[in-house]
Design an enzyme around this catalytic site. Structure first.
Site, mmCIF file in Angstrom:
data_model
loop_
_atom_site.group_PDB
_atom_site.id
_atom_site.type_symbol
_atom_site.label_atom_id
_atom_site.label_comp_id
_atom_site.label_asym_id
_atom_site.label_seq_id
_atom_site.Cartn_x
_atom_site.Cartn_y
_atom_site.Cartn_z
ATOM 1 N N ARG A 82 10.093 59.317 -10.963
ATOM 2 C CA ARG A 82 9.864 58.223 -10.004
ATOM 3 C C ARG A 82 10.069 56.888 -10.697
ATOM 4 N NH1 ARG A 82 4.957 56.541 -9.431
ATOM 5 N NH2 ARG A 82 4.011 58.593 -9.178
ATOM 6 N N TYR A 135 21.128 43.194 10.986
ATOM 7 C CA TYR A 135 21.167 44.653 11.082
ATOM 8 C C TYR A 135 19.883 45.099 11.807
ATOM 9 C CZ TYR A 135 20.968 49.539 9.787
ATOM 10 O OH TYR A 135 20.869 50.904 9.829
ATOM 11 N N ASP A 186 22.465 40.420 2.029
ATOM 12 C CA ASP A 186 22.801 41.823 2.285
ATOM 13 C C ASP A 186 24.332 41.907 2.200
ATOM 14 O OD1 ASP A 186 23.561 44.239 3.451
ATOM 15 O OD2 ASP A 186 21.888 44.250 4.867
HETATM 16 C C1 LIG Z 1 23.115 50.524 7.149
HETATM 17 C C2 LIG Z 1 22.699 49.137 6.824
HETATM 18 C C3 LIG Z 1 21.415 48.853 6.329
HETATM 19 C C4 LIG Z 1 20.348 49.932 6.182
HETATM 20 O O1 LIG Z 1 20.702 50.867 5.230
HETATM 21 P P1 LIG Z 1 20.249 52.429 5.261
HETATM 22 O O2 LIG Z 1 20.916 52.961 4.052
HETATM 23 O O3 LIG Z 1 20.761 53.003 6.545
HETATM 24 O O4 LIG Z 1 18.764 52.444 5.190
HETATM 25 C C5 LIG Z 1 21.114 47.548 6.010
HETATM 26 N N1 LIG Z 1 22.015 46.546 6.166
HETATM 27 C C6 LIG Z 1 23.252 46.785 6.657
HETATM 28 C C7 LIG Z 1 24.196 45.637 6.806
HETATM 29 C C8 LIG Z 1 23.633 48.068 7.004
HETATM 30 O O5 LIG Z 1 24.861 48.282 7.505
#
Ligand SMILES: *Cc1c(COP(=O)(O)O)cnc(C)c1O
Length: 385
Positions: A55, A108, A180
């Protein structure tokens, strides 16, 4: 990563950063250390690498993290069980009850849900803002604002935010800028170099790249933030397993060639769509008429594989296109080698119905894969009728 690798090009680092032949066997590829715990030489006597319990740290995951840090140009990276796990750890590190975050008005869906439905229970407030409007972001900042959360390009309308400008606003407010970078990937866009404090990924998408693993990542060059993220991840336990780490690391090796092909194919698809009589609007930051084109051209190397468009005839026409393709598979998610098609209004963005985040009902979203571009264009033209 060895020091000599730091000066190497992106493609080289994707294959070598954090990855040395295994010292015991010579295995060229980093092994899947499928173990929960590590033998110690006497109490407190950890062996090479200082591994203790998976972990906290695992060698396959460490290789992935060093590679991710190198590709984003950051000092530290942490891998997570999913993109949402990375978002959760980021937000719970940055905010406390009474604090405020600015999020994209087309965030998102999972990020919006986490902020709107979960963090709100702990008294954290949020303001959705159209991030391409820099003045609107500045106006939304409050004394309690601790983070500005950026997605660029956004999902599904491919909106563009000026990362450098937003970093300036965040830092004036002593808040953190989180980017992101899932849609662009580090091959196309380097947020840390533009002033971002934290880069976040759903590695499920382009970084893994083969639609066979769910994962997330955080990259930062801030030592103190990294320590806090690592502490909370270890405390909360949202880590990826060794095999998932290995699959993601395997995906990274081809990221550069895949992103070039995704971009090439998306350009071919866009060219076919803009001249099609049934297509009313095409959303792609590579188009000069796209509102964010200038900023995108400044901060992105190319424009990626995501394309959205609206069709004449409303929602039913859009659903018919989604039902009519054969190569483009009808599915949620994105960023894999295979092409996907979806109807955001009824699928990925159904939960935004009736809210400020609602998407047009005649919208179709494509994740353009790396198949033959001729085949992809033909498939879409047949589905459009
Ligand atoms: C898919 C996605 C997420 C979330 O990711 P997961 O791996 O599905 O938990 C966050 N931000 C964006 C832009 C995404 O496309």
């Amino acid at each position: 990563m060895t020091d000599s690798a730091a000066r190497h090009g992106f493609e080289t680092r994707a294959i070598h950063a954090g990855q040395e032949p295994d010292p015991h066997t010579g295995s060229v590829i980093v092994p899947i250390y499928q173990t929960s715990t590590f033998a110690q030489d006497g109490v407190g006597g950890l062996r090479a690498g200082g591994y203790e319990y998976s972990r906290t740290a695992n060698p396959t995951r460490t290789a992935l993290e060093e590679c991710l840090a190198s590709l984003e140009g950051g000092r530290h990276a942490l891998a997570f069980a999913s993109g949402m796990a990375a978002s959760d750890i980021t937000l719970r590190t940055l905010v406390r009850p009474g604090d405020h975050v600015i999020i994209p008005d087309d965030a998102y869906g999972g990020t919006f849900r986490l902020v709107d439905k979960v963090l709100s229970q702990w008294g954290v407030e949020h303001t959705p803002v159209h991030l391409s409007d820099v003045d609107a972001v500045r106006a939304a900042v409050r004394p309690e604002t601790k983070a500005i959360w950026v997605e660029t390009p956004t999902n599904p309308l491919l909106g563009i935010a000026d990362i450098a400008a937003l970093a300036g606003i965040a830092h004036d407010a002593e808040a953190r800028l989180v980017v992101d970078n899932t849609f662009a990937t580090p091959y196309l866009q380097s947020p840390l170099g533009l002033g971002a404090d934290i880069v976040l990924h759903s590695t499920t998408k382009y970084l893994g790249g083969h639609s066979d693993v769910v994962g997330g990542a955080l990259i930062t060059s801030d030592d103190e933030l990294h320590e806090k993220f690592a502490f909370l991840r270890n405390a909360a336990g949202s880590v990826p397993g060794p095999f998932d780490s290995w699959l993601t690391l395997r995906g990274l090796k081809t990221l550069a060639v895949r992103m070039d092909r995704h971009s090439d194919n998306a350009e071919r698809v866009v060219e076919a769509l803009v001249s099609h009589p049934k297509v009313t609007r095409v959303y792609y930051p590579g188009l000069v008429e796209h509102a964010g084109h200038e900023v995108a051209a400044k901060q992105m190397r190319r424009f990626g594989g995501m394309v959205s468009f609206t069709v004449a005839g409303g929602e039913q026409a859009a659903l018919d296109v989604c039902a009519g393709t054969k190569l483009f598979t009808l599915a949620e998610s994105l960023g894999g080698i295979e092409s996907l098609i979806e109807h955001p209004g009824k699928m990925t963005h159904a939960s935004t119905a009736g809210s400020a985040l609602q998407v047009p009902d005649d919208l179709v979203r494509l994740s353009v894969g790396i198949e033959s571009a001729d085949d992809l264009v033909e498939d879409l033209l047949i589905a459009l009728g």
